[in-house]
Design a protein around this motif. Structure first.
Motif, mmCIF file in Angstrom:
data_model
loop_
_atom_site.group_PDB
_atom_site.id
_atom_site.type_symbol
_atom_site.label_atom_id
_atom_site.label_comp_id
_atom_site.label_asym_id
_atom_site.label_seq_id
_atom_site.Cartn_x
_atom_site.Cartn_y
_atom_site.Cartn_z
ATOM 1 N N ASP A 1 35.360 34.790 45.690
ATOM 2 C CA ASP A 1 35.338 33.120 45.717
ATOM 3 C C ASP A 1 34.932 32.495 44.474
ATOM 4 O O ASP A 1 35.580 31.602 44.312
ATOM 5 C CB ASP A 1 33.984 32.831 46.536
ATOM 6 N N THR A 2 34.400 33.322 43.435
ATOM 7 C CA THR A 2 34.338 33.005 42.036
ATOM 8 C C THR A 2 35.647 32.909 41.331
ATOM 9 O O THR A 2 35.926 32.075 40.416
ATOM 10 C CB THR A 2 33.114 33.605 41.123
ATOM 11 N N LEU A 3 36.095 34.120 41.586
ATOM 12 C CA LEU A 3 37.562 34.146 40.917
ATOM 13 C C LEU A 3 38.631 33.257 41.266
ATOM 14 O O LEU A 3 39.390 32.601 40.577
ATOM 15 C CB LEU A 3 38.216 35.542 41.117
ATOM 16 N N GLU A 4 38.262 32.690 42.614
ATOM 17 C CA GLU A 4 39.328 31.768 43.201
ATOM 18 C C GLU A 4 39.106 30.454 42.417
ATOM 19 O O GLU A 4 39.761 29.579 42.005
ATOM 20 C CB GLU A 4 39.052 31.550 44.514
ATOM 21 N N ILE A 5 37.626 29.880 42.004
ATOM 22 C CA ILE A 5 37.410 28.849 41.143
ATOM 23 C C ILE A 5 38.127 29.093 39.957
ATOM 24 O O ILE A 5 38.816 27.919 39.655
ATOM 25 C CB ILE A 5 35.926 28.747 40.840
ATOM 26 N N ALA A 6 38.369 30.095 39.228
ATOM 27 C CA ALA A 6 39.136 30.255 38.055
ATOM 28 C C ALA A 6 40.442 30.050 38.146
ATOM 29 O O ALA A 6 41.245 29.316 37.452
ATOM 30 C CB ALA A 6 38.809 31.487 37.368
ATOM 31 N N ALA A 7 41.135 30.536 39.360
ATOM 32 C CA ALA A 7 42.226 30.170 39.788
ATOM 33 C C ALA A 7 42.628 28.852 39.973
ATOM 34 O O ALA A 7 43.584 28.344 39.572
ATOM 35 C CB ALA A 7 42.732 31.094 40.935
ATOM 36 N N GLN A 8 41.901 28.210 40.687
ATOM 37 C CA GLN A 8 41.630 26.727 41.060
ATOM 38 C C GLN A 8 41.928 25.959 39.638
ATOM 39 O O GLN A 8 42.465 24.953 39.615
ATOM 40 C CB GLN A 8 40.802 26.433 41.848
ATOM 41 N N SER A 9 41.210 26.354 38.572
ATOM 42 C CA SER A 9 40.974 25.649 37.366
ATOM 43 C C SER A 9 42.404 25.903 36.524
ATOM 44 O O SER A 9 42.573 25.121 35.695
ATOM 45 C CB SER A 9 39.840 26.133 36.790
ATOM 46 N N ALA A 10 43.240 27.003 36.688
ATOM 47 C CA ALA A 10 44.425 27.056 36.182
ATOM 48 C C ALA A 10 45.336 26.018 36.453
ATOM 49 O O ALA A 10 46.232 26.219 37.150
ATOM 50 C CB ALA A 10 44.776 28.649 36.296
ATOM 51 N N SER A 11 45.466 25.239 35.613
ATOM 52 C CA SER A 11 46.437 23.998 35.951
ATOM 53 C C SER A 11 46.951 23.593 34.573
ATOM 54 O O SER A 11 46.782 22.539 33.919
ATOM 55 C CB SER A 11 45.565 22.718 36.414
ATOM 56 N N PRO A 12 47.971 24.164 34.093
ATOM 57 C CA PRO A 12 48.376 25.464 34.704
ATOM 58 C C PRO A 12 47.795 26.874 34.376
ATOM 59 O O PRO A 12 47.999 27.630 34.990
ATOM 60 C CB PRO A 12 49.974 25.582 34.159
ATOM 61 N N TRP A 13 47.078 26.658 33.221
ATOM 62 C CA TRP A 13 46.324 27.819 32.659
ATOM 63 C C TRP A 13 44.845 27.715 32.775
ATOM 64 O O TRP A 13 44.394 26.534 32.797
ATOM 65 C CB TRP A 13 47.082 27.935 31.230
ATOM 66 N N ALA B 1 36.231 38.859 34.703
ATOM 67 C CA ALA B 1 37.056 39.716 35.052
ATOM 68 C C ALA B 1 36.846 41.159 34.829
ATOM 69 O O ALA B 1 37.231 42.072 35.639
ATOM 70 C CB ALA B 1 38.565 39.388 34.770
ATOM 71 N N ALA B 2 36.519 41.405 33.411
ATOM 72 C CA ALA B 2 36.264 42.596 33.125
ATOM 73 C C ALA B 2 35.083 43.332 33.586
ATOM 74 O O ALA B 2 34.905 44.608 33.969
ATOM 75 C CB ALA B 2 36.141 42.643 31.620
ATOM 76 N N ASP C 1 44.099 34.292 30.372
ATOM 77 C CA ASP C 1 45.103 34.301 31.214
ATOM 78 C C ASP C 1 45.765 35.679 31.590
ATOM 79 O O ASP C 1 46.248 36.061 32.595
ATOM 80 C CB ASP C 1 46.301 33.028 31.036
ATOM 81 N N VAL C 2 46.102 36.172 30.407
ATOM 82 C CA VAL C 2 46.617 37.595 30.580
ATOM 83 C C VAL C 2 45.971 38.666 31.212
ATOM 84 O O VAL C 2 46.178 39.235 32.050
ATOM 85 C CB VAL C 2 47.089 38.182 29.067
ATOM 86 N N TYR C 3 44.507 38.728 30.870
ATOM 87 C CA TYR C 3 43.577 39.843 31.352
ATOM 88 C C TYR C 3 43.424 39.218 32.679
ATOM 89 O O TYR C 3 43.444 39.923 33.931
ATOM 90 C CB TYR C 3 42.399 39.981 30.623
ATOM 91 N N VAL C 4 42.578 37.783 33.192
ATOM 92 C CA VAL C 4 42.222 37.467 34.216
ATOM 93 C C VAL C 4 43.403 37.526 35.240
ATOM 94 O O VAL C 4 43.444 38.044 36.449
ATOM 95 C CB VAL C 4 41.416 36.434 34.299
ATOM 96 N N GLY C 5 44.641 37.020 34.771
ATOM 97 C CA GLY C 5 45.741 36.786 35.546
ATOM 98 C C GLY C 5 46.375 38.021 36.092
ATOM 99 O O GLY C 5 46.857 38.299 37.093
ATOM 100 N N SER C 6 45.968 39.171 35.153
ATOM 101 C CA SER C 6 46.650 40.554 35.457
ATOM 102 C C SER C 6 45.637 41.089 36.528
ATOM 103 O O SER C 6 46.133 41.784 37.452
ATOM 104 C CB SER C 6 46.286 41.487 34.340
ATOM 105 N N GLN C 7 44.351 40.706 36.392
ATOM 106 C CA GLN C 7 43.533 41.212 37.847
ATOM 107 C C GLN C 7 44.097 40.764 39.183
ATOM 108 O O GLN C 7 44.216 41.208 40.174
ATOM 109 C CB GLN C 7 42.207 40.971 37.399
#
Length: 212
Positions: A140-152, A105-106, A162-168
């Motif tokens: 698309d790659t960021l979406e893979i991260a979001a899909q893996s967030a179950s819940p985090w 994300a950075a 979660d704080v940093y990537v989630g903020s993006q």
């Protein structure tokens, strides 16, 4: 004095990426002092440039150490205050995934989103020269991260990633810089329910109101 040296000072502006660090600070639950830096003269003053020569926020000063860059600050705080449980231990296999998404994300996400907003995306034939490749590939790659967030991102364990990537993702959905996709909206919804997120938003929104 030891107390002064141990003080955690947070340099920010409520209309900046400092909101990411504010949220992180609320998650770790340690006392800190906020120093608001105004755009222009404030951030470019000799006093602040001695802290961050870039003349940008956020920055923190802790135990005599200056840390800049939001992702680095989040990683630093997670390690400096392990009792908050916001980073896997050195010998935890999850630490690899934690760093992977934090710095994805950075790097690629931040670069791709900024380039798109400025109309400066690399042309397809030059995509190999930039770390993000293409905006579509990055999202698309960021979406893979979001899909893996179950819940985090690390499963049941919430972390600084979660704080940093989630903020993006949160910023991107709010300002339209990333497309709305079910995985993004679901993850952002869970993040916005966190008490620390809500406290951080309230603190920064109050500062914005004072400035207006």
């Amino acid at each position: 004095m030891a107390g002064d040296r141990d003080e955690l000072v947070f340099h920010t502006n409520p209309q900046s990426r400092g909101r990411i660090v504010r949220w992180m600070l609320e998650e770790i639950g340690q006392p800190y002092r906020t120093a608001v830096q105004a755009y222009g003269a404030g951030m470019k003053s000799p006093e602040y440039l001695a802290i961050n020569p870039m003349g940008k926020v956020p920055a923190i000063v802790h135990r005599g150490v200056v840390v800049t860059e939001a992702a680095a600050i989040c990683a630093y705080l997670a390690d400096a205050f392990p009792e908050a449980g916001l980073a896997p231990a050195q010998d935890d296999p999850l630490r690899g995934s934690y760093f992977r998404w934090l710095f994805f994300a950075a790097g690629p996400v931040e670069a791709a989103v900024s380039a798109k907003a400025l109309g400066l995306l690399a042309p397809p034939e030059r995509a190999g020269m930039v770390g993000y490749g293409s905006f579509e590939q990055t999202v698309d790659t960021l979406e893979i991260a979001a899909q893996s967030a179950s819940p985090w991102l690390l499963g049941d364990r919430f972390s600084a990633a979660d704080v940093y990537v989630g903020s993006q993702v949160d910023f991107g959905l709010t300002f339209g810089s990333i497309p709305e996709r079910p995985a993004f909206t679901a993850w952002a919804g869970r993040l916005r329910e966190r008490e620390a997120y809500r406290r951080a938003q309230a603190l920064d929104n109050a500062l914005v109101a004072q400035e207006s």
